[in-house]
Design an enzyme around this catalytic site. Structure first.
Site, PDB file in Angstrom:
ATOM      1  N   GLU A  16     -12.503  -9.011  -8.924  1.00  9.03           N
ATOM      2  CA  GLU A  16     -11.798  -8.256  -9.957  1.00  9.03           C
ATOM      3  C   GLU A  16     -11.637  -9.151 -11.183  1.00  9.03           C
ATOM      4  OE1 GLU A  16      -7.943  -5.860  -9.442  1.00  9.03           O
ATOM      5  OE2 GLU A  16      -7.290  -7.592 -10.652  1.00  9.03           O
ATOM      6  N   ASP A 108       1.511   1.650 -14.062  1.00  8.56           N
ATOM      7  CA  ASP A 108       2.925   1.458 -14.388  1.00  8.56           C
ATOM      8  C   ASP A 108       3.298   2.231 -15.641  1.00  8.56           C
ATOM      9  OD1 ASP A 108       3.283  -0.356 -12.249  1.00  8.56           O
ATOM     10  OD2 ASP A 108       2.442  -1.974 -13.472  1.00  8.56           O
ATOM     11  N   HIS A 150       3.737   0.720  -0.451  1.00 11.80           N
ATOM     12  CA  HIS A 150       3.998   0.784  -1.885  1.00 11.80           C
ATOM     13  C   HIS A 150       5.500   0.646  -2.117  1.00 11.80           C
ATOM     14  CE1 HIS A 150       4.347   2.389  -5.977  1.00 11.80           C
ATOM     15  NE2 HIS A 150       3.047   2.156  -6.106  1.00 11.80           N
ATOM     16  N   LYS A 166      -4.687  11.284  -0.703  1.00  9.26           N
ATOM     17  CA  LYS A 166      -5.581  10.783  -1.750  1.00  9.26           C
ATOM     18  C   LYS A 166      -7.028  10.759  -1.268  1.00  9.26           C
ATOM     19  CE  LYS A 166      -4.594   6.599  -3.137  1.00  9.26           C
ATOM     20  NZ  LYS A 166      -3.886   5.496  -3.827  1.00  9.26           N
TER      21      LYS A 166
END
Length: 284
Positions: A16, A108, A150, A166
Site C-alpha cells: 500500500e 472518516d 471495527h 458487504k
C-alpha cells in the site's frame, strides 16, 4: 487478475502507498514507486483522503502503477463525503485510466463536514457504495476488514454480519486492517469461515520503524499491542536506528508465520519507504 492470483496456493505479497500531503513531495513519490516496483509485488494499492481530498493524486499514482509500471493496482475510494455524481465521475476516471480495481471504504468524516451533512449523506456505509458500484460499473471491488472488530461495531458478531453483507453486495476479496499478533488474525479467519465468508483475505502488516507511529497509525487502527511488541518498543523506542531494525524484524517474523500458515495474501503498509521494504523482503 488480482482475484485469480489470490485464489492460487501461493501467498501473494502486495503493497500500500499513499499520496503525499505536501505538493512539493508529490513528484518524489514516483521515484519511490519505481524502487518499490523492483521488489516485484503482486499488486499495489493507493490510499484516498477523507471525503475525496486526494482523489486526483490517488488517480495519478494509481495510473502510473497500472500503466507505467505494469503492476496491477487498486485505487482506494471513500464514500463518506460523496454524492452519486461524485462517484460516477471517479468511476469514469478509473475506467479511462484502465484501473479495474477499487477498494470500497466508508472513510472518516471530513473535518469540514457538518453534522447535518453527515447525517444526510447518500452513502452511509461501504456496503451502500458496493451495491452502487456493482450495479452501475464494471469495476472489481475489494473491501476492508478488521481482525479485532471495527471500532464503531457493537460486537465482533455484528461486525462480521456487516462484513458478510458487504461481500454479498459484490466484494470479491478483502484486505485487513493492521494487527500485531498473528493468532488474532487466525481467530478472525476461523470466524469468517463460520459466517460463510469464502472470499480471499489479505493480512495487513505495517512495519513499525519508529515509536512515533504508535501515536498515529497504530492508534487510529485500534489494533491491540501484544507484550512482545510493547517490549520491543520499550527496549528500542529511544534509539531510532535500533527501533527501525527491530520493527522490520518483527514484521518479517509476522509475515514468515503468515506464509507458513498459508494465508491468501499479505498486504504491507509501506508508508512509501522502499528501503525498509527491501530490507524486510530480504529478511524473508
Amino acid at each position: 487478475m488480482i482475484k485469480d492470483l489470490l485464489n492460487k496456493t501461493k501467498t501473494s505479497i502486495s503493497f500500500e502507498v499513499f499520496p503525499p500531503k505536501k505538493e512539493d513531495e508529490f513528484q518524489d513519490v514516483f521515484s519511490k514507486l519505481d524502487a518499490l516496483a523492483v521488489l516485484k509485488p503482486d499488486f499495489i494499492s493507493c490510499t484516498y483522503g477523507a471525503g475525496g481530498s486526494k482523489s486526483e493524486k490517488t488517480m495519478e499514482i494509481a495510473s502510473y502503477i497500472q500503466n507505467k509500471l505494469n503492476i496491477d493496482t487498486i485505487a482506494h475510494m471513500t464514500c463518506v463525503g460523496f454524492k452519486k455524481q461524485d462517484l460516477e465521475k471517479n468511476c469514469h476516471l478509473l475506467e479511462k485510466e484502465k484501473i479495474p480495481y477499487v477498494l470500497a471504504l466508508r472513510g472518516d468524516r471530513p473535518l469540514t463536514m457538518t453534522e447535518e451533512q453527515f447525517q444526510s449523506r447518500e452513502f452511509f456505509y461501504a456496503s451502500d457504495m458496493v451495491h452502487y458500484l456493482k450495479k452501475n460499473t464494471s469495476l472489481q471491488i475489494a473491501g476492508a476488514c478488521y481482525p479485532e472488530k471495527h471500532y464503531e461495531a457493537d460486537s465482533i458478531e455484528s461486525d462480521l454480519e456487516h462484513l458478510k453483507e458487504k461481500i454479498d453486495a459484490g466484494v470479491c476479496f478483502l484486505i485487513s486492517q493492521m494487527f500485531f499478533c498473528n493468532d488474532t488474525f487466525y481467530r478472525f479467519l476461523e470466524r469468517t469461515i463460520k459466517m460463510g465468508i469464502t472470499v480471499p483475505i489479505c493480512a495487513g502488516i505495517m512495519p513499525i520503524t519508529s515509536a512515533k507511529q504508535l501515536g498515529t497509525s497504530v492508534k487510529l487502527s485500534g489494533a491491540s499491542l501484544p507484550k512482545a511488541f510493547t517490549d520491543m518498543v520499550a527496549r528500542y523506542g529511544d534509539h531510532p536506528e535500533d527501533m527501525r531494525k527491530a520493527g522490520i524484524a518483527y514484521a518479517a517474523e509476522q509475515i514468515y508465520g503468515l506464509k507458513k500458515h498459508g494465508v491468501d495474501g499479505i498486504h504491507i503498509y509501506t508508508m512509501n519507504r522502499p528501503k525498509a521494504m527491501a530490507e524486510l523482503l530480504k529478511q524473508l
